[in-house]
Design an enzyme around this catalytic site. Structure first.
Site, short mmCIF file in Angstrom:
data_model
loop_
_atom_site.label_atom_id
_atom_site.label_comp_id
_atom_site.label_asym_id
_atom_site.label_seq_id
_atom_site.Cartn_x
_atom_site.Cartn_y
_atom_site.Cartn_z
N SER A 169 0.85 -1.19 0.00
CA SER A 169 0.00 0.00 0.00
C SER A 169 0.89 1.24 0.00
O SER A 169 1.83 1.33 0.80
CB SER A 169 -0.87 -0.02 1.26
OG SER A 169 -1.55 1.19 1.40
N CYS A 193 -8.81 0.93 11.21
CA CYS A 193 -10.00 0.26 10.71
C CYS A 193 -10.88 -0.25 11.84
O CYS A 193 -12.06 -0.48 11.65
CB CYS A 193 -9.62 -0.91 9.83
SG CYS A 193 -8.55 -0.39 8.54
N1 PLP Z 1 -3.14 -4.62 5.59
C1 PLP Z 1 -2.65 -4.03 6.69
C2 PLP Z 1 -1.75 -4.80 7.59
C3 PLP Z 1 -2.95 -2.68 6.96
O1 PLP Z 1 -2.45 -2.11 8.05
C4 PLP Z 1 -3.80 -1.99 6.06
C5 PLP Z 1 -4.19 -0.59 6.33
O2 PLP Z 1 -4.35 -0.19 7.47
C6 PLP Z 1 -4.28 -2.66 4.92
C7 PLP Z 1 -3.94 -3.97 4.73
C8 PLP Z 1 -5.19 -1.97 3.93
O3 PLP Z 1 -4.45 -1.15 3.08
P1 PLP Z 1 -5.15 0.04 2.25
O4 PLP Z 1 -5.50 1.10 3.26
O5 PLP Z 1 -4.12 0.50 1.27
O6 PLP Z 1 -6.34 -0.54 1.58
#
Ligand code: PLP
Length: 385
Positions: free
Chosen positions: A200, A325
């Protein structure tokens, strides 16, 4: 005073990223699929950014696909492997401490008939390779284990898991969510031994809405978005050229300065931890001792993390209670899976660092945190008795 310690939620775009994005918006506005001059300039920019990114992973640029971020990359792998291989077997092995992007995608696949097995973490938040090995059955089609946990910083034993997959004879494919490790730890694909890796941009000082997926050459999963055939026909839609320019600039910094930047992160984290340990009693360190240095999770007994967060925010200090999240949920699924009590979870804060944080800033944070904890504990009459 403004001190940003929520870098695992998102990072501030770096100077070089802002310059690259601005330059692209101003002068590289063609459609990369167009044959006129501006289109060819945009196509050249995509090619260069892919090379820059590939250099940081030791993979071939042709194995990288630009996506909108970590969530999309993860969904593509899971849904793609399920679609391509469900006739061979129905099991997907992952862990109980993955990001909601993966957990919720697995939930969707469970409804479509997949058997989802989530390995529980050890009390320190790490996943044991032997437990992943035990979960792999002959009909396992995919193993997905994150590289670094976003709440605790626990580093997962990916190369040991690779060995376990090979020894199982299942032929399962291996994916890692490297969203939190990229830019901090070595993400050399050959060392990690993965078939897929999700990235990301906004966690590495690039813009939001840009990410990438590594797919090992020779492995076939279906296209994720159908349309004009961009990204080798695998992920259609006109590319996010400014975002990709920014991601490329971030990757160049990672290739050139990752270790130096990590030293700065380590210094800031060590100073904060040392000050908290010496100034505040009754704490629990939720991160493993050898966690990724960018993340520090701690619980302050007798406090509510949310209230501490607001008190610090009013002093210009940004932290989080867990992952962005799950900020609106009461308990952290990750800390719960590690066996923390509600009391311990209630007082949890996550500090996440970048190379911009300094030890002097950490002294200020430690002072304000000590005052906030003392005030809250006296209001809550903690400890009782
Ligand atoms: N995976 C992990 C470990 C994350 O910390 C996050 C975002 O907080 C994501 C996936 C999701 O990424 P994106 O925000 O680019 O969709």
């Amino acid at each position: 005073m403004f001190i940003y310690l929520d870098n695992s939620a998102s990072t501030k775009p770096s100077k070089e990223v802002i310059e690259a994005v601005q330059e692209t918006l101003c002068s590289v506005f063609g459609n990369p699929s167009a044959l006129c001059g501006p289109g060819l300039a945009a196509e050249r920019l995509l090619k260069a950014a892919r090379v820059d990114l590939a250099r940081t992973l030791s993979c071939s640029p042709s194995e990288l696909y630009f996506t909108s971020g970590g969530t999309e990359s993860i969904n593509w792998v899971l849904r793609g492997v399920w679609k391509a291989r469900k006739r061979r077997g129905g099991r997907i092995v992952s862990t109980a401490v993955e990001h909601p992007a993966l957990i919720n995608c697995c939930e969707g696949l469970r409804e479509e008939g997949a058997e989802i097995v989530l390995v529980e973490p050890e009390p320190d938040g790490r996943i044991e390779a032997s437990k992943v090995a035990s979960a792999i059955s002959p009909d396992t089609i995919l193993v997905s284990v994150m590289h670094v946990n976003n709440e605790t910083g626990a580093i997962m034993p990916l190369s040991e898991i690779r060995k376990a997959i090979d020894a199982s004879g299942s032929g399962a494919l291996f994916h890692t969510d490297a969203v939190q490790s990229y830019g901090k730890l070595d993400c050399d694909i050959r060392q990690l031994g993965v078939d897929f890796l999700s990235l990301s941009g906004h966690k590495v000082h690039a813009p939001k809405g840009i990410g990438a997926l590594y797919i090992k050459s020779g492995i076939h999963i279906p296209a994720f978005i159908l349309g004009g055939g961009q990204e080798g026909g695998m992920r259609s839609g006109t590319e996010n050229v400014p975002g990709i320019a920014g991601f490329g600039a971030a990757a160049r910094r990672i290739a050139e300065r990752r270790e130096e930047d990590l030293e700065l992160i380590k210094k800031a984290r060590a100073r904060l931890l040392e000050r908290i340990k010496s100034d505040i009693g009754d704490i629990r360190i939720n991160s493993p001792e050898d966690a990724c240095p960018s993340i520090l999770s701690m619980s302050f007994m007798g406090c509510k993390g949310e209230v501490l967060l607001r008190m610090l925010d009013s002093e210009g200090i940004c932290v989080s209670t867990g992952s962005a999240c799950s900020a609106k949920k009461r308990d952290s699924e990750v800390l719960k899976a590690m066996g923390l009590s509600s009391f311990e979870m209630e007082g949890a804060l996550r500090f996440s660092f970048s190379y911009e944080n300094t030890p002097e800033e950490m002294d200020y944070v430690a002072d304000k945190l000590r005052d906030a904890v003392e005030r809250q504990r006296s209001l809550m009459r903690y400890p009782k008795g």
